[in-house]
Each structure stands twice: as structure tokens, then as C-alpha cells.
Design a protein around this motif. Sequence first.
Motif, PDB file in Angstrom:
ATOM      1  N   ALA A 104      -8.174  13.319  -3.526  1.00 14.96           N
ATOM      2  CA  ALA A 104      -7.018  13.195  -4.413  1.00 14.96           C
ATOM      3  C   ALA A 104      -7.304  12.242  -5.514  1.00 14.96           C
ATOM      4  CB  ALA A 104      -5.796  12.668  -3.597  1.00 14.96           C
ATOM      5  N   ALA A 105      -8.080  11.087  -5.409  1.00 18.47           N
ATOM      6  CA  ALA A 105      -8.576  10.097  -6.307  1.00 18.47           C
ATOM      7  C   ALA A 105      -9.257  10.909  -7.367  1.00 18.47           C
ATOM      8  CB  ALA A 105      -9.107   8.856  -5.707  1.00 18.47           C
ATOM      9  N   HIS A 106     -10.001  11.518  -6.840  1.00 16.66           N
ATOM     10  CA  HIS A 106     -10.903  12.190  -7.962  1.00 16.66           C
ATOM     11  C   HIS A 106     -10.561  13.008  -9.016  1.00 16.66           C
ATOM     12  CE1 HIS A 106     -14.750   9.940  -6.958  1.00 16.66           C
ATOM     13  NE2 HIS A 106     -14.474  10.502  -5.593  1.00 16.66           N
ATOM     14  N   GLN A 107      -9.277  13.900  -8.325  1.00 19.41           N
ATOM     15  CA  GLN A 107      -8.635  14.807  -9.021  1.00 19.41           C
ATOM     16  C   GLN A 107      -7.895  14.506 -10.229  1.00 19.41           C
ATOM     17  OE1 GLN A 107      -6.486  17.044  -6.127  1.00 19.41           O
ATOM     18  NE2 GLN A 107      -8.176  18.161  -5.307  1.00 19.41           N
ATOM     19  N   ILE A 158      -7.563   2.818  -2.057  1.00 19.52           N
ATOM     20  CA  ILE A 158      -8.407   2.438  -0.780  1.00 19.52           C
ATOM     21  C   ILE A 158      -8.230   4.069  -0.018  1.00 19.52           C
ATOM     22  CG2 ILE A 158      -7.833   0.384  -0.254  1.00 19.52           C
ATOM     23  CD1 ILE A 158      -5.507   0.632   1.284  1.00 19.52           C
ATOM     24  N   PHE A 159      -9.343   4.349   0.652  1.00 19.68           N
ATOM     25  CA  PHE A 159      -9.265   5.797   1.374  1.00 19.68           C
ATOM     26  C   PHE A 159      -9.106   5.553   3.058  1.00 19.68           C
ATOM     27  CE2 PHE A 159     -12.102   5.635  -2.526  1.00 19.68           C
ATOM     28  CZ  PHE A 159     -11.141   6.509  -3.213  1.00 19.68           C
ATOM     29  N   PRO A 160      -8.719   6.467   3.638  1.00 18.78           N
ATOM     30  CA  PRO A 160      -8.699   6.519   5.011  1.00 18.78           C
ATOM     31  C   PRO A 160     -10.076   6.303   5.844  1.00 18.78           C
ATOM     32  CG  PRO A 160      -7.177   8.062   4.226  1.00 18.78           C
ATOM     33  CD  PRO A 160      -8.041   7.548   2.960  1.00 18.78           C
ATOM     34  N   SER A 161     -11.207   6.723   4.932  1.00 13.31           N
ATOM     35  CA  SER A 161     -12.484   7.112   5.552  1.00 13.31           C
ATOM     36  C   SER A 161     -13.109   5.500   5.597  1.00 13.31           C
ATOM     37  CB  SER A 161     -13.028   7.997   4.686  1.00 13.31           C
ATOM     38  OG  SER A 161     -13.408   7.870   3.429  1.00 13.31           O
ATOM     39  N   VAL A 183       0.788  -1.104   0.100  1.00 13.47           N
ATOM     40  CA  VAL A 183      -0.212   0.063  -0.007  1.00 13.47           C
ATOM     41  C   VAL A 183       1.082   1.253   0.057  1.00 13.47           C
ATOM     42  CG1 VAL A 183      -1.685   1.202   1.293  1.00 13.47           C
ATOM     43  CG2 VAL A 183      -1.963  -1.242   1.293  1.00 13.47           C
ATOM     44  N   LEU A 184       0.714   1.960  -1.013  1.00 12.15           N
ATOM     45  CA  LEU A 184       1.643   3.345  -1.068  1.00 12.15           C
ATOM     46  C   LEU A 184       0.508   4.353  -0.592  1.00 12.15           C
ATOM     47  CD1 LEU A 184       2.858   2.795  -4.700  1.00 12.15           C
ATOM     48  CD2 LEU A 184       4.141   2.113  -2.698  1.00 12.15           C
ATOM     49  N   HIS A 185       1.179   5.148   0.496  1.00  9.97           N
ATOM     50  CA  HIS A 185       0.798   6.158   1.067  1.00  9.97           C
ATOM     51  C   HIS A 185       1.639   7.472   0.637  1.00  9.97           C
ATOM     52  CE1 HIS A 185      -0.881   8.772   4.440  1.00  9.97           C
ATOM     53  NE2 HIS A 185      -1.498   8.992   3.810  1.00  9.97           N
ATOM     54  N   VAL A 186       1.617   7.717  -0.695  1.00  7.33           N
ATOM     55  CA  VAL A 186       2.478   8.673  -1.267  1.00  7.33           C
ATOM     56  C   VAL A 186       1.545   9.839  -2.234  1.00  7.33           C
ATOM     57  CG1 VAL A 186       4.355   7.153  -1.452  1.00  7.33           C
ATOM     58  CG2 VAL A 186       2.728   7.236  -3.288  1.00  7.33           C
ATOM     59  N   PRO A 187       1.978  11.011  -2.495  1.00  4.94           N
ATOM     60  CA  PRO A 187       1.501  11.786  -3.314  1.00  4.94           C
ATOM     61  C   PRO A 187       1.199  11.056  -4.895  1.00  4.94           C
ATOM     62  CG  PRO A 187       3.094  12.946  -2.306  1.00  4.94           C
ATOM     63  CD  PRO A 187       3.358  11.170  -2.015  1.00  4.94           C
ATOM     64  N   HIS A 188       0.131  11.523  -5.626  1.00  5.75           N
ATOM     65  CA  HIS A 188       0.091  11.190  -6.920  1.00  5.75           C
ATOM     66  C   HIS A 188       1.253  11.229  -7.732  1.00  5.75           C
ATOM     67  CE1 HIS A 188      -1.302  11.574 -10.981  1.00  5.75           C
ATOM     68  NE2 HIS A 188      -1.902  10.079 -10.824  1.00  5.75           N
ATOM     69  N   ALA A 189       1.897  12.517  -7.431  1.00  5.25           N
ATOM     70  CA  ALA A 189       3.233  12.594  -8.473  1.00  5.25           C
ATOM     71  C   ALA A 189       4.154  11.467  -8.250  1.00  5.25           C
ATOM     72  CB  ALA A 189       3.686  14.240  -8.252  1.00  5.25           C
ATOM     73  N   ASP A 190       4.177  11.054  -6.868  1.00  8.58           N
ATOM     74  CA  ASP A 190       5.421   9.815  -6.534  1.00  8.58           C
ATOM     75  C   ASP A 190       5.024   8.689  -6.952  1.00  8.58           C
ATOM     76  OD1 ASP A 190       6.834  12.170  -5.875  1.00  8.58           O
ATOM     77  OD2 ASP A 190       6.398  11.683  -3.791  1.00  8.58           O
ATOM     78  N   LEU A 191       3.571   8.238  -7.331  1.00  2.00           N
ATOM     79  CA  LEU A 191       3.125   6.830  -7.665  1.00  2.00           C
ATOM     80  C   LEU A 191       3.768   6.275  -8.530  1.00  2.00           C
ATOM     81  CD1 LEU A 191       0.685   5.778  -6.156  1.00  2.00           C
ATOM     82  CD2 LEU A 191      -0.860   6.476  -7.702  1.00  2.00           C
ATOM     83  N   VAL A 192       4.109   6.649  -9.959  1.00  2.00           N
ATOM     84  CA  VAL A 192       4.711   5.803 -10.813  1.00  2.00           C
ATOM     85  C   VAL A 192       6.216   5.381 -10.279  1.00  2.00           C
ATOM     86  CG1 VAL A 192       5.569   5.780 -13.269  1.00  2.00           C
ATOM     87  CG2 VAL A 192       3.339   6.823 -12.623  1.00  2.00           C
ATOM     88  N   ASP A 193       7.025   6.354  -9.648  1.00  5.68           N
ATOM     89  CA  ASP A 193       8.175   6.171  -9.406  1.00  5.68           C
ATOM     90  C   ASP A 193       8.172   4.919  -7.971  1.00  5.68           C
ATOM     91  OD1 ASP A 193       9.232   7.968 -11.016  1.00  5.68           O
ATOM     92  OD2 ASP A 193       9.310   9.643  -9.298  1.00  5.68           O
ATOM     93  N   TRP A 194       7.535   5.079  -7.179  1.00  4.75           N
ATOM     94  CA  TRP A 194       7.385   4.299  -6.167  1.00  4.75           C
ATOM     95  C   TRP A 194       6.750   2.661  -6.652  1.00  4.75           C
ATOM     96  CZ3 TRP A 194       9.299   3.759  -1.529  1.00  4.75           C
ATOM     97  CH2 TRP A 194       9.642   5.218  -0.834  1.00  4.75           C
ATOM     98  N   GLN A 195       5.937   2.886  -7.676  1.00  2.00           N
ATOM     99  CA  GLN A 195       5.507   1.429  -8.254  1.00  2.00           C
ATOM    100  C   GLN A 195       6.540   0.879  -8.878  1.00  2.00           C
ATOM    101  OE1 GLN A 195       3.538   1.194 -11.935  1.00  2.00           O
ATOM    102  NE2 GLN A 195       2.631  -0.788 -11.552  1.00  2.00           N
TER     103      GLN A 195
END
Length: 189
Positions: free
Chosen positions: A82-85, A97-100, A51-63
Motif C-alpha cells: 500500500a505504501a509503495h502504490q 510503519i508496517f505490520p511486518s 497511528v492511523l490504521h486506515v485506507p490511504h483514501a481516508d488518510l487526509v480526513d483522519w489526519q
Amino acid sequence: MIVIPTTILLIEPGTRAIPSPHPLQQSCHKLYRAAATSEIQRHIHTADAVVLHVPHADLVDWQTAIIGMRRLPVYWLCSEEAAHQQADWGYAPDGVIFPSMTVHEMKLALQWGLRIFQQRKHWLEEREQLLMRLEERKWIDQAKAVLCEVKGISEAEAYDFLRKQAMNERKRIGDIAASIVKVYQLIHG
């Protein structure tokens, strides 16, 4: 029977740590947390999912970094906003997944993400097999042309020759064909 990842590696670099206890922690048997690459490498081999808890901009690098270590289902933990944006993600996590989310919702999301990961893995394996068969077919066609030229036989006879040679040597016909083509190229430049 609901199948979900039992051991999850939560990657949360910097100050993005989620508070404990969290529905994610209650949705799996064991939750490892990692903020640095050394911690990730320590737990990646026992994890069933990341589970990556990272900003969208870092998602590809982490994956990319995770896949370089081990292929696992990858989920993105983010806010619903963030997901909808993200209209064009440029990346397809196996789940979001969402914290809520409640524990039950989290388990369902993990289950569906695992199913998507398994489908993607199956498609990649099937693609690799098809590419391998296509490559083998190319070697066979080239070897048939070489045999037709060198031995002065028909294509059907060349194929029979390849098949018999493969059976005699207990090798795949593609390997025999590749050997013939490589030797021919070596001799004839």
C-alpha cells in the motif's frame, strides 16, 4: 538516549483491527485503541502519538480530524504494498510503519517520525513568527505614513515617535502602530 512516544493511540475504524500482541504494542508503554470519535476524544489528551490504521483514501480526513483535536505525531500503519502504490500521497505523515516490522524496527520508525514531527512543529512556529513580524512591519510602515502626514515629520522622526510611545506605554511598537492606523482610518473613513 532513544526518545520514542510512550503512549500511542491506534485508530482502526471498522474491521481493520490488528491482532495483539503486535510489535507496535511492544514498542510503547501504553497503547490505546479507538474505532470511534468518542473513543479518540477520550484518549487523545494522554497520547504522545497517533497511528492511523486506515485506507490511504481516508488518510487526509483522519489526519485533519486528529489535528483538529490536538497536534501530535501521526503515523500510517499500512502494508508495504500500500505504501509503495502511493506515488503522490497528497499528505505527509510523520512516519509509516508496517505490520511486518520487528519491535526494534518499529521503535526506530517511531523515533524518526517523532523527530520529523518536531522539525515540522519548529518550522511552523518559525513561520508564524515571521508572518507576525511581517504583519507588524506593515502596521509600522502605515503608522509612519500617517504620522508624517498628520504631524508633518520625517519617517525617521515618525519611527522614533512610535518607539518612544511604545516604551512609555510598555507595549509593542506594532500594537502602537496598529492603534494609530486604526484611529486614523476611523476618523478619515
